[in-house]
Every structure is written in structure tokens, then in C-alpha cells.
Motif scaffolding. Structure first.
Motif, PDB file in Angstrom:
ATOM      1  N   GLU A   1      47.320   8.424  13.346  1.00 36.49           N
ATOM      2  CA  GLU A   1      47.069   8.451  11.901  1.00 36.49           C
ATOM      3  C   GLU A   1      45.994   7.434  11.515  1.00 36.49           C
ATOM      4  O   GLU A   1      45.107   7.728  10.713  1.00 36.49           O
ATOM      5  N   GLN A   2      46.082   6.244  12.081  1.00 39.79           N
ATOM      6  CA  GLN A   2      45.116   5.195  11.747  1.00 39.79           C
ATOM      7  C   GLN A   2      43.716   5.544  12.248  1.00 39.79           C
ATOM      8  O   GLN A   2      42.725   5.315  11.553  1.00 39.79           O
TER       9      GLN A   2
ATOM     10  N   THR B   1      37.661   9.236   9.303  1.00 38.97           N
ATOM     11  CA  THR B   1      37.347   9.843   8.003  1.00 38.97           C
ATOM     12  C   THR B   1      36.583   8.867   7.122  1.00 38.97           C
ATOM     13  O   THR B   1      35.590   9.227   6.485  1.00 38.97           O
ATOM     14  N   ASP B   2      37.029   7.610   7.092  1.00 41.13           N
ATOM     15  CA  ASP B   2      36.353   6.599   6.283  1.00 41.13           C
ATOM     16  C   ASP B   2      34.934   6.338   6.784  1.00 41.13           C
ATOM     17  O   ASP B   2      34.011   6.158   5.993  1.00 41.13           O
TER      18      ASP B   2
ATOM     19  N   THR C   1      42.306   8.205   9.949  1.00 38.57           N
ATOM     20  CA  THR C   1      41.867   7.581   8.696  1.00 38.57           C
ATOM     21  C   THR C   1      40.571   6.804   8.903  1.00 38.57           C
ATOM     22  O   THR C   1      39.642   6.884   8.090  1.00 38.57           O
TER      23      THR C   1
END
Length: 141
Positions: free
Chosen positions: A28-29, A35-36, A32
Motif C-alpha cells: 500500500e505504501q 502515485t505521488d 501511494t
């Protein structure tokens, strides 16, 4: 909070989490983070594209002023100078002034274009390298 498979979500402290939970949290990290970073690259590329557009506009304006805008006053300037100088000298002086003004605008446009090129998202790349180094450092512990 429990998930459908009975395991706890990311509210579990890392020292109490199972390997599966830790892998899920890492996934998940990383998702994220990626994506960032992609979003940062988009923002940076948009800014650089705008800088290139402004530079091209300035260069175009400089060209128009140097070649077209000055034409409206060339005849009057040459005629006025021709009252005290030979016509050829008056025309040469007016041409030099127009070329200098156009050159200055073209150089300003070139600087804007240079600031936007190459269109590489430097901040996003540097941030990603930093993130990779941080992950590597943490994995070596």
C-alpha cells in the motif's frame, strides 16, 4: 479492525503485525509513493511546458517587433534623420536600433525556453531516488 480474512488492518503496530500484514502495508505504501511521484512529475512537466510556451511567445513577439512592428515607424524615422544626414545613413541607424530591440527580445525568449528544456521532471526524479535510498537503508537494518 479486522479484514475479511481475519487479519488486522494497518492500525496494528509494526512489532505486532504478521509478515503478511507487513507486506500488505508495504504494498500500500509503495503504491501511494509511486502515485505521488507520478503526480509530482505531471505537475513539474506542466510547469516546464508552460515555461517553454512563454519563451516561444516572447521569441515570437520579439520577431514580430523586430521585423514588423518597427516597419510602421521606419519611414518616418528615416525621413526625420534624412533632414540632417544622408538618406542611407539615416536608414542604417534606424535599422540598427530595430535589430538591437529585436535581438534583446529574442534573447529573453531564448532564456525562457532554456529554463524549460530539457522537459525532465528533475524534482520527481530526485525525490524518487531519495525514496529508494531510504527504503534500501531501512531494509538493510
Amino acid at each position: 479492525m479486522a479484514t475479511t480474512d481475519g487479519t488486522r488492518t494497518s492500525t496494528t503496530p509494526p512489532e505486532e503485525a504478521s509478515t503478511a500484514q507487513l507486506v500488505r502495508q508495504l504494498t500500500e505504501q509503495v503504491r501511494t509513493l509511486v502515485t505521488d511521484e507520478v503526480e509530482l512529475a505531471k505537475v513539474e512537466m506542466t510547469a516546464k511546458g508552460k515555461a517553454v510556451g512563454v519563451g516561444a511567445g516572447l521569441a515570437g513577439a520579439g520577431t514580430v517587433l523586430a521585423l514588423g512592428g518597427g516597419l510602421a515607424v521606419i519611414t518616418a524615422a528615416i525621413a526625420a534623420l534624412a533632414l540632417v544626414l544622408p538618406v542611407w545613413a539615416a536608414a542604417l541607424i534606424v535599422a540598427a536600433v530595430l535589430l538591437l530591440a529585436g535581438g534583446a527580445l529574442a534573447l529573453a525568449g531564448k532564456k525562457q525556453i532554456t529554463d524549460g528544456v530539457p522537459p525532465v521532471p528533475r524534482e520527481a526524479i530526485d525525490s524518487t531516488k531519495h525514496d529508494v535510498d531510504t527504503v534500501r537503508t531501512e531494509l538493510r537494518r
